[in-house]
Design an enzyme around this catalytic site. Structure first.
Site: not given
Length: 904
Positions: A335, A645, A649
């Site tokens: 990410d 995080d 996700d």
């Protein structure tokens, strides 16, 4: 109205005008629902909670832990030892199986906690209009059609279509990955607008950072976007790790081989006319010898040591096999927001008519400075435009900058305004002193229509009020008539030049704000918006959520190790590409390496996998698409690590071969769905974890290469003895002694072997590669052949010299152990000599060798051990022959290592 007509947020409420949304949902924006109607709808739709999926009971989940070929082999070994009346050995084997089952059961239960964390996210209090009054109700009681009011600081309790708002801004980073708060409006949007771009919707679980608004609930519980993520998390089954897959294949092959050899042994003996009872005992002895009883303990301890090492490097592992999985990783899908970046907006450049200034430092920490083109710290007295630009950023601002107890700096309010505050401090201004000397007396709040914010301040000794403004460059320049020069005097405004500079900064992925100053008469009615024209342009401030300082080196190390790094984010393509170039994921020569979620939706199904394999950056993707990306890469035989995080996700974290969450900034949902948590939120820690994972797999391979020759040798000794019609050179109880003591005192010492040099310079292992390469299989068979030949020779030699069977068998047992001891030293490296890696680097091996020597002397010379294990004392000449044969075996290994090492 039927229930299905009211719910399902993905049916396009964002595409309907407000009056149609109200009509479809059967509500009144001013009065809200009646209490009676709300109760009826609550009964129809259920509470505003994420559904709790039925899962297997504790007994079933515990029983599943035994469904593994390796466990079947161990249970068979336990049954064999029970048949031999070896109670202690049987208890040890069954104990290992039970402990492994308990650990697996506990870890599986922890994984299910991800759903509980999701459910807890939405349990808040909501303000609703019912019967024309505003009530505070538990968010669980919300129903479609409720009119909900939100303001700064509120967590959105359901999916809501906005009807009215005042400067409403919402932090949706946990849901969509977009780093900056989203400014909302109530205008209908095209039906195919992605979730991240639906500016007329606010979603359950997101946070209001500024302004206020009211809207109608369009979805609750499992029908919300958060509910969809909940469904994806539940549907994403954790995959077997590369280690467990290899061990499963290895165990299946081992089981077949053991059973086949035992059957051959029994058949050969019966063909020779041997008693069936004796042949059964011999077959059992072969099975006991061939089963590596120490393998499960070695796997568990090696992985546990890896877990401890990784914990010291700030990576907390939730499942033991994860340690090895990182070493097998071929692709890391990371990410952007909060993983590669700080998740703290930071001003990186300030531009005035005098030129561009660089702003050093990262995040909300005020450490840093503003430096000019010459590299010197900027002097505000030399460029008054810079002074007024920073001043506008600090005072035309509603954020609060403060230090927490752990010395971390945080922002309360909009992250963009926080970045402006920090930039002012770095430039030498104190926002508190500035606010005290120039008190605010009026505000023109930011709105999507205005695209700017202005504040009005009193200034001692001035006849007029000071106006400070910030906003988009186009809107600010449209209200300016001049630009401020370095000496503080107005100069002609060259709007084209300013817009060109702004475009150049934006092309680098920066968000650009313009600042201006002006004045209004003191007698102006501050309740009316002043006609802000004739302002003086002071400068541009360009900001970015910056990459973590260690991320660049970590990405480069991953590339050196042959690991592909891909970025998957919900943020805009330009921002994602800018960060990807800064950290080294992209370079300027790569074409077509950035793909958006909408690009994926438009691609034919036959082209999607190829596009996913080629692209390095995926922007504006939804949680469903993240899951699809991971699944596609796994379909191409990649071992995928996914970092993240946010709530968005979580499904991909769970689907990936290894999910890695951020411990400090990560949401509870992400941490519960992940296999590993980074306590320092540093992408660089992943590099260290990959290194540790490779070391763990190396040590496991070394143990297997070390233990299998003994198991094969013991089995083949029994088979050859039966085929030749001789007595067993080694008894079953002696085989158990060899297997159990050497596994604990010798083999487990390899778990402490330090990592070899160059471990991060080699490519990752092919996920389809077997546990043992052809070269290692050849080595195992060579050592096995040497063991079989040497054991049979020394057994017959001792009998030929007149020794009794007990002495001859004792010699054979000690030969096996001595060869294993010297072979252990050779297995500390599978490609290099022990002198090349340092003979004293692993002192655990030295201690294990000493302990095994003491154990063998006790087995050979203590009367009690002689009675238990049918051994007898042997002379020094026998020991000399044993040592000579062991050195011969070591020479064979050294020659093979030298010849075949280059092919490892």
């Amino acid at each position: 109205m039927p229930a299905g007509d009211l719910t399902a947020s993905r049916r396009g409420h964002h595409a309907l005008p407000e009056h149609e949304v109200v009509l479809v949902l059967g509500t009144d924006p001013r009065q809200g629902l009646s209490e009676a109607e709300a109760r009826q709808r609550l009964s129809s739709y259920g509470p505003n909670l994420l559904p709790h999926a039925d899962s297997a009971g504790a007994v079933v989940r515990f029983a599943r832990q035994f469904h593994n070929p390796l466990v079947y082999v161990l249970l068979a070994a336990g049954g064999v030892t029970v048949a031999l009346n070896e109670v202690v050995e049987a208890a040890v084997i069954f104990g290992v199986v039970l402990v492994n089952a308990v650990v697996g059961f506990v870890q599986e239960s922890k994984a299910e906690a991800a759903l509980d964390a999701l459910r807890s996210m939405v349990r808040t209090t909501a303000r609703v209009r019912r019967d024309g009054e505003v009530w505070a109700v538990d968010s669980e009681e919300l129903v479609p059609g409720d009119v909900v009011l939100v303001e700064a600081g509120d967590k959105v309790p359901a999916d809501v279509r906005i009807l009215e708002l005042t400067e409403l801004r919402v932090d949706e980073s946990a849901l969509t990955g977009e780093s900056a708060p989203v400014t909302k409006d109530e205008v209908a949007l095209p039906a195919d607008t992605p979730v991240a771009d639906r500016r007329n919707m606010v979603y359950s679980g997101t946070l209001v950072t500024g302004g206020s608004g009211a809207g109608v609930v369009v979805a609750t519980g499992g029908e919300t976007e958060l509910g969809e993520i909940h469904r994806l998390v539940g549907a994403a089954e954790p995959l077997a790790t590369p280690l467990t897959r290899r061990l499963a294949r290895f165990s299946r092959v081992l089981t077949v081989v053991i059973l086949a050899l035992a059957a051959v042994t029994f058949a050969v003996g019966m063909a020779r006319g041997e008693p069936a009872a004796d042949m059964f005992t011999a077959s059992v002895a072969l099975a006991v010898g061939a089963i590596p009883e120490g393998l499960p303990a070695a796997v568990t301890i090696t992985l546990a040591i890896g877990v401890a090492r990784m914990a010291r490097r700030r990576a907390v592992v939730r499942r033991l096999p994860v340690v090895e999985t990182l070493g097998s990783t071929t692709v890391i899908c990371t990410d952007k927001t909060g993983t590669l970046t700080e998740n703290q907006m930071t001003v990186q450049a300030v531009w005035t008519l005098r030129g561009q200034y660089a702003v050093t430092g990262v995040g909300y920490d005020p450490t840093g400075s503003v430096t000019g083109p010459d590299g010197r710290t900027a002097d505000l007295a030399e460029d008054l435009a810079l002074l007024h630009c920073l001043q506008a950023g600090a005072l035309c601002n509603d954020a609060v900058h403060r230090s927490e107890e752990d010395d971390r700096w945080t922002i309360v309010g909009d992250p963009t305004e926080g970045a402006l505050l920090v930039a002012a401090v770095k430039g030498g201004l104190d926002p508190t002193d500035q606010a005290r000397s120039l008190p605010r007396v009026g505000t023109i709040p930011f709105s999507s229509e205005r695209q700017f914010m202005a504040t009005i301040h009193q200034s001692d000794g001035e006849e007029s009020l000071l106006v400070l403004a910030k906003g988009s460059a186009e809107r600010i320049l449209g209200r300016c008539s001049h630009a401020l020069g370095a000496e503080g005097t107005p100069e002609p405004l060259d709007a084209a030049r300013v817009l060109g500079e702004a475009a150049q900064l934006a092309a680098g992925g920066l968000r650009v704000l313009a600042t201006a100053t002006g004045s209004v008469p003191r007698d102006r009615d501050l309740d009316d918006e002043p006609d802000l024209t004739g302002l003086t342009f002071t400068g541009l401030q360009a900001m970015l959520d910056p990459p973590r300082p260690a991320a660049i080196g970590a990405v480069a190390s991953c590339h050196t190790a042959g690991v592909v790094v891909k970025m998957i984010t919900g943020d805009h393509a330009a921002t994602a590409a800018a960060i990807a170039r800064e950290v080294g994921i992209l370079d300027t020569s790569e074409d077509g390496a950035v793909v958006t979620g909408q690009d994926l939706d438009r691609l034919p199904a036959s082209d999607i996998d190829a596009a996913i394999d080629r692209a390095l950056v995926f922007a504006r993707v939804t949680p469903e698409q993240k899951l699809r990306l991971v699944d596609s890469m796994q379909g191409r035989r990649h071992v995928v690590a996914m970092t993240g995080d946010g709530v968005n996700d979580a499904p991909a974290l769970r689907q990936a071969d290894i999910g890695v969450a951020m411990g400090r900034s990560g949401t509870d949902v992400a941490k519960e769905a992940a296999d590993m948590v980074l306590t320092d939120d540093d992408f660089a820690t992943i590099e260290a974890a990959v290194e540790e994972g490779r070391g763990v797999f190396d040590n496991l391979t070394k143990f297997i290469v070390w233990t299998l020759p003994t198991n094969i040798g013991e089995g083949m000794v029994i088979l050859v003895a039966i085929a030749l019609g001789t007595a067993l050179p080694i008894l079953p109880v002696q085989i158990l002694w060899i297997n159990m003591t050497t596994a604990v005192l010798l083999g487990l010492m390899l778990a402490f072997e330090p990592k070899e040099a160059g471990i991060m310079s080699r490519p990752p292992r092919d996920p389809q590669q077997p546990l043992l390469t052809r070269t290692l299989v050849v080595r195992i068979l060579l050592v096995s052949a040497v063991l079989v030949g040497a054991a049979l020779w020394i057994y017959e030699w001792e009998l030929g010299r007149g020794a009794g069977q007990a002495e001859a068998r004792t010699a054979a047992v000690n030969l096996f152990v001595t060869v294993e001891a010297l072979y252990l030293v050779a297995c500390r490296s599978l490609t290099r000599s022990v002198w090349a890696i340092g003979p004293l680097r692993n002192r655990w091996v030295l201690g294990g060798l000493a302990a095994q020597a003491v154990a063998q002397l006790a087995l050979t010379y203590l009367p009690a051990m002689n009675r238990l294990f049918a051994t007898a004392p042997i002379g020094a000449d026998v020991w000399a022959r044993i040592l000579g044969l062991a050195l011969l075996a070591s020479a064979v290994v050294a020659v093979h290592k030298r010849v075949a090492g280059a092919r490892m």
